[in-house]
Motif scaffolding. Structure first.
Motif, PDB file in Angstrom:
ATOM      1  N   THR A  67       0.899  -1.401  -0.072  1.00 46.83           N
ATOM      2  CA  THR A  67      -0.085  -0.079   0.129  1.00 46.83           C
ATOM      3  C   THR A  67       1.003   1.337   0.159  1.00 46.83           C
ATOM      4  N   PRO A  68       0.554   2.155  -1.223  1.00 48.76           N
ATOM      5  CA  PRO A  68       1.500   3.389  -1.076  1.00 48.76           C
ATOM      6  C   PRO A  68       1.066   4.237   0.346  1.00 48.76           C
ATOM      7  N   LYS A  69       1.969   4.822   0.822  1.00 54.95           N
ATOM      8  CA  LYS A  69       2.024   5.665   2.086  1.00 54.95           C
ATOM      9  C   LYS A  69       0.716   6.714   1.944  1.00 54.95           C
ATOM     10  N   PRO A  70       0.407   7.204   1.165  1.00 50.29           N
ATOM     11  CA  PRO A  70      -0.761   8.198   1.407  1.00 50.29           C
ATOM     12  C   PRO A  70      -2.072   7.336   1.622  1.00 50.29           C
ATOM     13  N   VAL A  71      -2.062   6.368   0.815  1.00 49.14           N
ATOM     14  CA  VAL A  71      -3.248   5.388   1.083  1.00 49.14           C
ATOM     15  C   VAL A  71      -3.256   4.960   2.575  1.00 49.14           C
ATOM     16  N   ARG A  72      -2.177   4.464   3.006  1.00 50.88           N
ATOM     17  CA  ARG A  72      -2.163   4.066   4.114  1.00 50.88           C
ATOM     18  C   ARG A  72      -2.631   5.190   5.414  1.00 50.88           C
ATOM     19  N   GLU A  73      -1.774   6.096   5.091  1.00 53.74           N
ATOM     20  CA  GLU A  73      -2.326   7.503   5.792  1.00 53.74           C
ATOM     21  C   GLU A  73      -3.817   7.585   5.928  1.00 53.74           C
ATOM     22  N   SER A  74      -4.385   7.594   4.820  1.00 54.04           N
ATOM     23  CA  SER A  74      -5.849   8.003   4.893  1.00 54.04           C
ATOM     24  C   SER A  74      -6.500   6.709   5.367  1.00 54.04           C
ATOM     25  N   ALA A  75      -6.189   5.646   5.229  1.00 57.15           N
ATOM     26  CA  ALA A  75      -6.649   4.543   5.754  1.00 57.15           C
ATOM     27  C   ALA A  75      -6.801   4.620   7.294  1.00 57.15           C
ATOM     28  N   ILE A  76      -5.750   4.767   7.657  1.00 63.01           N
ATOM     29  CA  ILE A  76      -5.262   4.898   9.380  1.00 63.01           C
ATOM     30  C   ILE A  76      -6.260   6.045   9.701  1.00 63.01           C
ATOM     31  N   SER A  77      -6.119   7.199   9.077  1.00 65.72           N
ATOM     32  CA  SER A  77      -7.097   8.455   9.543  1.00 65.72           C
ATOM     33  C   SER A  77      -8.375   8.305   9.414  1.00 65.72           C
ATOM     34  N   THR A  78      -8.862   7.355   8.438  1.00 65.94           N
ATOM     35  CA  THR A  78     -10.276   7.026   8.300  1.00 65.94           C
ATOM     36  C   THR A  78     -10.878   6.035   9.274  1.00 65.94           C
ATOM     37  N   PHE A  79     -10.025   4.797   9.049  1.00 69.54           N
ATOM     38  CA  PHE A  79     -10.471   3.871   9.922  1.00 69.54           C
ATOM     39  C   PHE A  79      -9.957   3.751  11.426  1.00 69.54           C
ATOM     40  N   GLY A  80      -8.803   4.390  11.533  1.00 70.56           N
ATOM     41  CA  GLY A  80      -8.093   4.320  12.872  1.00 70.56           C
ATOM     42  C   GLY A  80      -7.493   2.858  12.934  1.00 70.56           C
ATOM     43  N   THR A  81      -7.670   2.216  14.074  1.00 70.02           N
ATOM     44  CA  THR A  81      -7.206   1.054  14.330  1.00 70.02           C
ATOM     45  C   THR A  81      -8.199  -0.189  13.808  1.00 70.02           C
ATOM     46  N   GLY A  82      -9.082   0.392  13.161  1.00 74.03           N
ATOM     47  CA  GLY A  82     -10.125  -0.495  12.504  1.00 74.03           C
ATOM     48  C   GLY A  82      -9.560  -0.745  10.983  1.00 74.03           C
ATOM     49  N   ASP A  83      -8.489  -0.235  10.683  1.00 73.41           N
ATOM     50  CA  ASP A  83      -7.995  -0.384   9.215  1.00 73.41           C
ATOM     51  C   ASP A  83      -7.752  -1.615   8.583  1.00 73.41           C
ATOM     52  N   LYS A  84      -7.709  -2.970   9.713  1.00 77.21           N
ATOM     53  CA  LYS A  84      -7.524  -3.993   9.197  1.00 77.21           C
ATOM     54  C   LYS A  84      -8.944  -4.818   8.860  1.00 77.21           C
ATOM     55  N   THR A  85     -10.091  -4.545   9.683  1.00 79.35           N
ATOM     56  CA  THR A  85     -11.214  -4.716   9.238  1.00 79.35           C
ATOM     57  C   THR A  85     -11.744  -4.192   8.027  1.00 79.35           C
TER      58      THR A  85
END
Ligand SMILES: Nc1nc2c(c(=O)[nH]1)N[C@H]1C(S)=C(S)[C@@H](COP(=O)(O)O)O[C@H]1N2
Ligand SMILES: [Mo]
Length: 527
Positions: A67-85
């Motif tokens: 996953t490219p860095k910007p996508v990972r960052e937005s996933a973490i900021s959108t889903f927080g620690t629920g990024d894996k779910t």
């Protein structure tokens, strides 16, 4: 005439008691069941090797790594620690859509669905065998799963294209497929998918689940004792974070399952002698206890990717000394059992800050998702360069020779924690009554400590907050401030001054490449 015949023959067909689903729907069902079977068989076979070898798991883990860095960052900021779910749900949806497509495309004459299965199977195999921890057999779960899926898809597609038996005398083509036979086969396949999936996770649980091992793990008694008493009065946030509330950030789709008996730590690289330490020999060393606040580099200003705990463990300085690191070395590359790596300046592990190989968190064995049975805890550095969970290897090396996981993905090689502060009460956008309002939060600058916290109302003067006990350089500091609130809309801003007298930076910058800066502000309406 021909058309008339058709119409007549359709009209002559006895009307079915229920509307019959069109063949395309049946084909889609075929694709879904075949995909379910693929996943189920994959799970079952993977349970014998390693759950990480299962097709979906391997692909998901590869997606995380790629996953490219910007996508990972937005996933973490959108889903927080629920990024894996979120990732798992997203993958489920994609797999279902592909399965429908494959089912619709597969006919007795066209094997396009099978081809699609094979193509995604190849992707699954590629993902599985290139996992850092992959064993030689890791291609098998996907291959057997896809073989089962394609076989089913094929058999059912052929069945869908052959006319129903027993009505061969007239108009058989118009009768369409034998839907009863199809539904029987589809339910059988569906049941098999569920049974293999459930059996797979039961076996995985049986073979790989370490919760029982963890329950039997006794927390070593520390040779020191620390003052746990915190002045929470006026504190908006508990000084010590409960394990269940502690943020979790890692690249593991599911946490690795490592028993304390199977665990060992290998110290190697630029050392006088390579050593391997197992849990029994580790436990013969003196354990110490230490409070350390962990912080994630991805934390946005005002964010909650930070937590404070009491860690029990062993000094990494002593462990490294057993191997005798070379004077030329400036980095220790720690590796987790699932292949994650962090590169830590060697002095952070050997100086007197007492960096730990921790085995306990707040008096309990490390929770599995926080690194059971052993992880690193390094005061003053962001987690991505220091806090390796499920750690199994320490390679003594140099920054110009080795690159760690996030350093190859656009993050800074070094990650000292930046001074920051957060307002926890009132909440942003809260409405409060005029008069005395308790304002409070946390401030941190590990390992420099916090000298002062100041609060500003609108454009007014900076006013000193009260700092609460305890005052540790390696933990965050709770603060509180009494605000004489006047009615109207107000903005509150907080800033910290670290133990070296330096003010927190007000310059707004993103988390990447080495940690966010800027001041946390909240809007409050006073009525
Ligand atoms: N094995 C492993 N360890 C890891 C990571 C990881 O992805 N894998 N992430 C690191 C990061 S980025 C952080 S911020 C901390 C978070 O630790 P926690 O989940 O216990 O809060 O773990 C670190 N250790
Ligand atoms: Mo992190």
């Amino acid at each position: 005439m021909w058309i008339l015949d058709q119409v007549t023959s359709v009209q002559e067909t006895p009307t079915p008691t229920q509307p019959r689903p069109p063949v395309t729907v049946l084909r889609a069902v075929n694709g879904i069941v075949a995909a379910g079977l693929t996943v189920g068989v994959g799970q079952l076979v993977a349970a014998v090797f390693d759950r990480a070898a299962a097709p979906l798991f391997a692909v998901g883990s590869a997606v995380i790594d790629l996953t490219p860095k910007p996508v990972r960052e937005s996933a973490i900021s959108t889903f927080g620690t629920g990024d894996k779910t979120a990732l798992l749900v997203g993958m489920g949806v994609i797999v279902a859509l592909l399965a429908v497509l494959a089912g619709v495309l597969e006919t007795s004459r066209r094997r396009w669905g099978s081809a699609l299965f094979a193509a995604f199977g190849a992707l699954g195999v590629a993902a599985a065998v290139t996992r850092p921890a992959a064993g030689v057999w890791w291609f098998l779960p996907t291959v057997l799963g896809v073989a089962a899926g394609i076989t089913f898809l094929r058999v059912m597609a052929v069945r869908l294209d052959s006319p129903a038996t027993g009505e061969t005398d007239s108009g058989d083509a118009e009768q369409g497929p034998d839907r009863r036979a199809f539904l029987l086969g589809a339910s059988g396949g569906g049941a098999a998918a569920v049974v293999t999936g459930v059996a797979g996770s039961a076996l995985d649980h049986f073979f790989n689940d370490v919760s029982r091992d963890r329950s039997a793990f006794s927390v070593p008694r520390a040779v020191n004792t620390i003052d746990q008493s915190a002045d929470d009065d006026g504190g908006a946030t508990p000084f010590v974070t409960d394990n269940s509330d502690f943020y979790r950030i890692d690249t593991a789709l599911q946490p690795p399952q490592l028993t304390s008996g199977a665990w060992s730590l290998r110290i190697h690289g630029m050392v006088d002698r390579e050593v391997r330490i197992d849990m029994a020999s580790l436990r013969r060393m003196p354990a110490i206890e230490k409070m350390v606040t962990l912080t994630c580099v991805s934390n946005e200003v005002g964010g909650d990717l930070i937590g404070n705990a009491t860690w029990t463990g062993y000094r990494l300085r002593d462990l490294l000394a057993m191997a005798g690191p070379s004077d030329d070395a400036d980095m220790v590359l720690s590796t987790s059992s699932d292949g994650f790596t962090a590169g830590t300046p060697i002095e952070a592990l050997t100086d007197d800050r007492d960096s730990l190989l921790a085995v306990a968190m707040n008096g309990t064995p490390l929770p599995i998702e926080h690194g059971y049975p052993a992880r690193m805890v390094v005061p003053g550095l962001y987690g991505y360069v220091s806090a390796t969970k499920w750690v199994v290897s320490l390679e003594v090396t140099r920054f110009d020779r080795a690159k760690a996981y996030w350093s190859t993905r656009g993050w800074s090689e070094k990650g000292p924690i930046k001074t920051s502060s957060r307002i926890d009460v009132p909440r942003d956008s809260a409405t409060v009554n005029a008069g005395r309002v308790a304002v409070g939060g946390v401030a941190w600058a590990q390992p420099r400590g916090i000298n002062a916290v100041q609060v500003q109302v609108d454009d007014g003067p900076w006013q000193s907050a009260r700092l609460l006990a305890p005052d540790n350089i390696d933990t965050w500091r709770l603060w509180s401030w009494d605000w004489d609130a006047t009615s109207g809309d107000h903005t509150l801003t907080v800033r910290a001054i670290d133990g070296e007298g330096r003010q927190q930076s007000a310059v707004v910058s993103r988390p990447d490449p080495d940690g966010s800066t800027g001041l946390h502000t909240i809007d409050v309406s006073v009525s």
